[in-house]
Write an enzyme that holds these catalytic residues in place. Sequence first.
Site, PDB file in Angstrom:
ATOM      1  CB  ALA A  13       9.118  -3.518  -2.198  1.00  0.00           C
ATOM      2  CB  SER A  16      17.786  -3.301   2.385  1.00  0.00           C
ATOM      3  OG  SER A  16      17.309  -1.838   2.656  1.00  0.00           O
ATOM      4  CD  GLU A  88      17.256   4.134   2.409  1.00  0.00           C
ATOM      5  OE1 GLU A  88      16.172   4.835   1.676  1.00  0.00           O
ATOM      6  OE2 GLU A  88      16.630   3.315   3.301  1.00  0.00           O
ATOM      7  CG  HIS A 185      -7.375   1.778  -0.870  1.00  0.00           C
ATOM      8  ND1 HIS A 185      -7.140   0.427  -1.195  1.00  0.00           N
ATOM      9  CD2 HIS A 185      -8.495   1.762  -0.472  1.00  0.00           C
ATOM     10  CE1 HIS A 185      -8.209  -0.202  -1.385  1.00  0.00           C
ATOM     11  NE2 HIS A 185      -9.137   0.630  -0.913  1.00  0.00           N
TER      12      HIS A 185
END
EC number: 2.7.1.21
Length: 205
Positions: A13, A16, A88, A185
């Site tokens: 997305a 970073s 992260e 999904h």
Amino acid sequence: MAQLYFYYSAMNAGKSTALLQSSYNYQERGMRTVVYTAEIDDRFGAGKVSSRIGLSSPAKLFNQNSSLFDEIRAEHEQQAIHCVLVDECQFLTRQQVYELSEVVDQLDIPVLCYGLRTDFRGELFIGSQYLLAWSDKLVELKTICFCGRKASMVLRLDQAGRPYNEGEQVVIGGNERYVSVCRKHYKEALQVGSLTAIQERHRHD
């Protein structure tokens, strides 16, 4: 007043990229930033944050034993820090999230954390759990599923490309191992045992 921010999303997305842009914005104004990333994730080389569009920045590494408040306070006393950015951040421990809140509350330094909300099983990471609980500002960075819906789940794929939701929470990989999809999904791919079959079915609907 400084605040603790949690920017969360599924994979790919642009987390970073957003972190690097925020760091650049501070530096452009003559302010000093400190960037951290998880020692465990060295896909793009240890000691740096890299985005998929080619941007990168040196970064300090953290692991589960890092004392972030002490590190940041010591560095801040040497030379003022205007913003701390953590990539992260799902890999932070509960204690480290608390320490980052102390960086905000005691040192008055804004802390911007970027990471995944949930793992491939749909479970919260520990770091994300406490950032969701304790952050001042929550910001969702959106990416989309192949069907066009918002992708909020992460599928883990095996070497043959089949989705599965068992095993260790942390297996470092890039696009070849993880795919961001919508909740519908995500469930269908696990039920059918093939993401490709679901994608083909969607194309013909």
